[in-house]
Design a protein around this motif. Structure first.
Motif, short mmCIF file in Angstrom:
data_model
loop_
_atom_site.label_atom_id
_atom_site.label_comp_id
_atom_site.label_asym_id
_atom_site.label_seq_id
_atom_site.Cartn_x
_atom_site.Cartn_y
_atom_site.Cartn_z
N ALA A 98 -0.58 -10.85 0.37
CA ALA A 98 -1.05 -9.85 1.33
C ALA A 98 0.14 -9.22 2.05
CB ALA A 98 -2.00 -10.49 2.34
N VAL A 99 1.18 -10.02 2.32
CA VAL A 99 2.39 -9.49 2.94
C VAL A 99 3.10 -8.54 1.98
CG1 VAL A 99 4.63 -10.10 3.95
CG2 VAL A 99 2.63 -11.57 4.34
N VAL A 100 3.18 -8.92 0.71
CA VAL A 100 3.79 -8.05 -0.31
C VAL A 100 3.04 -6.72 -0.37
CG1 VAL A 100 4.24 -7.77 -2.76
CG2 VAL A 100 4.68 -9.97 -1.68
N ALA A 101 1.71 -6.79 -0.39
CA ALA A 101 0.91 -5.57 -0.46
C ALA A 101 1.17 -4.67 0.75
CB ALA A 101 -0.57 -5.93 -0.55
N THR A 103 3.96 -4.45 2.50
CA THR A 103 5.27 -3.79 2.40
C THR A 103 5.24 -2.63 1.42
OG1 THR A 103 6.06 -5.29 0.65
CG2 THR A 103 6.46 -5.96 2.93
N ILE A 104 4.48 -2.79 0.32
CA ILE A 104 4.36 -1.70 -0.65
C ILE A 104 3.62 -0.52 -0.02
CG2 ILE A 104 3.42 -1.00 -2.88
CD1 ILE A 104 3.73 -3.89 -3.82
N LEU A 105 2.51 -0.82 0.66
CA LEU A 105 1.70 0.23 1.26
C LEU A 105 2.49 1.02 2.31
CD1 LEU A 105 -1.10 1.56 1.47
CD2 LEU A 105 -1.69 -0.16 3.20
N ALA A 106 3.34 0.30 3.04
CA ALA A 106 4.13 0.95 4.08
C ALA A 106 5.34 1.69 3.53
CB ALA A 106 4.58 -0.09 5.11
N GLY A 107 5.56 1.59 2.21
CA GLY A 107 6.71 2.27 1.61
C GLY A 107 8.03 1.61 1.93
N ILE A 108 7.99 0.34 2.31
CA ILE A 108 9.21 -0.38 2.68
C ILE A 108 10.03 -0.67 1.44
CG2 ILE A 108 10.12 -2.51 3.66
CD1 ILE A 108 7.68 -2.56 5.49
N GLY A 110 14.15 -1.94 -0.18
CA GLY A 110 15.33 -2.72 0.13
C GLY A 110 15.05 -4.17 0.44
N PRO A 111 15.85 -4.79 1.34
CA PRO A 111 15.77 -6.24 1.59
C PRO A 111 14.39 -6.74 2.01
CG PRO A 111 17.77 -5.33 2.56
CD PRO A 111 16.96 -4.16 2.07
N ALA A 112 13.68 -5.98 2.85
CA ALA A 112 12.38 -6.45 3.31
C ALA A 112 11.38 -6.56 2.17
CB ALA A 112 11.85 -5.50 4.39
N PHE A 113 11.39 -5.58 1.27
CA PHE A 113 10.49 -5.60 0.12
C PHE A 113 10.82 -6.78 -0.80
CE2 PHE A 113 10.04 -4.29 -4.40
CZ PHE A 113 8.65 -4.28 -4.47
N TYR A 114 12.11 -6.97 -1.09
CA TYR A 114 12.51 -8.06 -1.98
C TYR A 114 12.27 -9.42 -1.33
CZ TYR A 114 14.66 -4.52 -4.94
OH TYR A 114 14.86 -3.43 -5.76
N ALA A 115 12.44 -9.50 -0.01
CA ALA A 115 12.20 -10.77 0.68
C ALA A 115 10.74 -11.19 0.57
CB ALA A 115 12.61 -10.66 2.14
N SER A 175 -1.06 5.62 -9.07
CA SER A 175 0.27 5.05 -9.37
C SER A 175 1.25 5.21 -8.23
CB SER A 175 0.84 5.73 -10.62
OG SER A 175 0.92 7.14 -10.43
N GLY A 176 0.77 5.49 -7.03
CA GLY A 176 1.64 5.56 -5.86
C GLY A 176 1.69 4.24 -5.13
N ASP A 177 2.25 4.24 -3.93
CA ASP A 177 2.39 3.02 -3.15
C ASP A 177 1.03 2.38 -2.86
OD1 ASP A 177 5.14 3.03 -3.06
OD2 ASP A 177 5.24 4.15 -1.17
N ALA A 178 0.02 3.18 -2.53
CA ALA A 178 -1.30 2.64 -2.20
C ALA A 178 -1.92 1.92 -3.40
CB ALA A 178 -2.22 3.75 -1.72
N GLY A 179 -1.77 2.51 -4.59
CA GLY A 179 -2.33 1.89 -5.79
C GLY A 179 -1.68 0.57 -6.12
N TYR A 180 -0.34 0.52 -6.06
CA TYR A 180 0.35 -0.72 -6.37
C TYR A 180 0.14 -1.78 -5.29
CZ TYR A 180 2.59 1.55 -10.32
OH TYR A 180 2.83 2.19 -11.52
N ALA A 181 -0.08 -1.35 -4.05
CA ALA A 181 -0.39 -2.30 -2.98
C ALA A 181 -1.74 -2.96 -3.23
CB ALA A 181 -0.39 -1.59 -1.63
N ALA A 182 -2.74 -2.16 -3.64
CA ALA A 182 -4.05 -2.72 -3.96
C ALA A 182 -3.96 -3.69 -5.14
CB ALA A 182 -5.03 -1.59 -4.28
#
Length: 435
Positions: A98-101, A103-108, A110-115, A175-182
């Protein structure tokens, strides 16, 4: 083949084996969904872009640091209830995706996304090591090869099916951030299912046996435990040979992985026909690899029973390596799909033999630590190879010299394996004569 079918039916007749297998299938199905979400976010998301060095950095961030988790996982798996590890780790992963999703949805980036991704895959170390360490408690020693063939292969297939299911849903999510977050968030469902299935075991059923379980461990104890596991493997020549060959394979596999990704981004561009490029073409390569993996699971127990693990491992390395070279030099999407099938076959056949050797040669008190050494060797070699390949591969992915190195590397790995296992056989024979 009939004997292999009988072995599979015998394994599936065991309720404990079915439960552990179900835990693996649900867990690795979720991995496939999450991996598809992360790969799509980094490689094929039109809102983001990645160069070869960026892809290598992603592999390094997601794989190398959680290799540091391996020593802790190994020591804890030899002290804690492996059933509890599988239960709690799957529940934790459901929360972390849920945390990963988010970060993707927020368009984050770099380090925060990979963490966020790193946190999920760190927990994954405990799950995969616990599944391997607990497997001998659900079968007898004579059935380890078919048990590993069925478990690891079906688990790999579940990962591919999970990724494919995610891609099927992609047109619905976008195929945007929202789709990959879901898509990433959907991975929580199979993780919760895996936790429910493994809860059916008694607390102590999967081991470890006759070990005082400790809730707290110091860094010194972890280091000592890891060194103990490494020494345990090093003293046993067959186990040492098994770790060496899987480490070399993972290095060569890492090179081919990056080359395949770049080819489908820069050379095999999306188009029509039987073998299109882009994400669809890459999915075909992954699916072909899954078919190769399943094929190896069916054939490996039969061939090993007749010719032995050493002969089969050597044949896989030589034939598989040379076929990668021959097919790769064509640099055609169809050839890439065929190469994916053969690489899946090669990798799974070698892995089954390596896993069975380690489970047979390593006592239960050290098994968790040894499989953590295994994971660390495999992942460090893989990431190092990807990083090295990123320095020499062009953005198109086309490089005949690199393919030549890969082909030669597999042949050299086969030669080294013959020498090491030959020494091991001689050492065992000498001990029997002295006794």
């Amino acid at each position: 083949m009939a004997r292999a079918g009988t072995a599979v039916r015998s394994l599936l007749a065991r309720r404990d084996f079915r439960r552990l297998l179900g835990t693996r299938l649900l867990s690795q199905f979720g991995d496939g969904v999450l991996q598809a979400a992360l790969a799509g976010t980094v490689l094929f998301n039109p809102q983001r872009a990645a160069e070869p060095a960026d892809v290598a950095a992603a592999f390094a961030v997601l794989l190398l640091p959680y290799s540091l988790v391996g020593p802790f996982a190994g020591v804890w798996l030899d002290r804690w209830s492996r059933r509890q590890v599988l239960l709690r780790a799957n529940l934790l992963r459901a929360v972390l995706v849920a945390v990963v999703a988010a970060t993707i949805l927020a368009g984050i980036d770099g380090p925060a996304f990979y963490a966020a991704g790193l946190a999920v895959f760190s927990v994954n170390r405990f799950i995969l090591s616990a599944l391997s360490a607990g497997l001998p408690h659900t079968t007898d020693q004579a059935s380890l090869v078919p048990a590993n063939a069925l478990s690891t292969t079906s688990g790999s297939a579940a990962t591919v099916v999970g990724g494919a299911a995610a891609l099927v849903l992609l047109p619905l999510t976008g195929s945007g951030d929202a789709g990959y977050a879901a898509m990433a968030l959907a991975a929580a469902l199979p993780y919760l299912g895996a936790a429910a299935v493994v809860s059916g075991f008694d607390r102590a059923y999967l081991g470890p046996d006759d070990v005082v379980r400790t809730a707290r461990l110091t860094v010194g104890q972890v280091a000592a435990g890891m060194v103990s596991g490494a020494r345990h493997v090093w003293r046993d020549l067959p186990a040492r040979a098994a770790l060496t060959v899987i480490g070399l394979h993972r290095c060569l596999f890492g090179i081919l992985t990056l080359m395949t990704l770049l080819l489908h981004r820069g050379t095999f561009t999306a188009g029509s026909g039987l073998f299109p490029g882009g994400l669809t073409g890459l999915s075909q390569v992954v699916a072909a690899g899954a078919v190769g993996t399943v094929s190896a699971a069916v054939l490996t127990p039969v061939v090993v029973d007749r010719f032995g693990r050493q002969a089969w491992t050597v044949a896989l390395l030589v034939v598989g390596g040379l076929s990668q070279l021959g097919l790769g030099l064509l640099f055609h999407p169809g050839a890439a799909v065929a190469a994916g099938f053969l690489l899946g076959f090669l990798g799974q056949g070698v892995k089954i033999c390596v896993d069975s050797t380690l489970q047979e040669r390593v006592d239960d008190a050290h098994r968790g630590r040894v499989f953590s050494v295994y994971d660390t060797v495999a992942n460090v070699g893989y990431v190092a190879a990807v990083a090295a390949a990123a320095l020499v591969l062009p953005a198109s992915g086309v490089s005949r010299p690199v393919l030549a190195v890969v082909g030669a590397g597999y042949v050299l790995a086969a030669v080294l394996h013959v020498r090491m296992t030959g020494r091991a056989a001689g050492s065992d024979a000498g001990r029997r004569l002295r006794s």
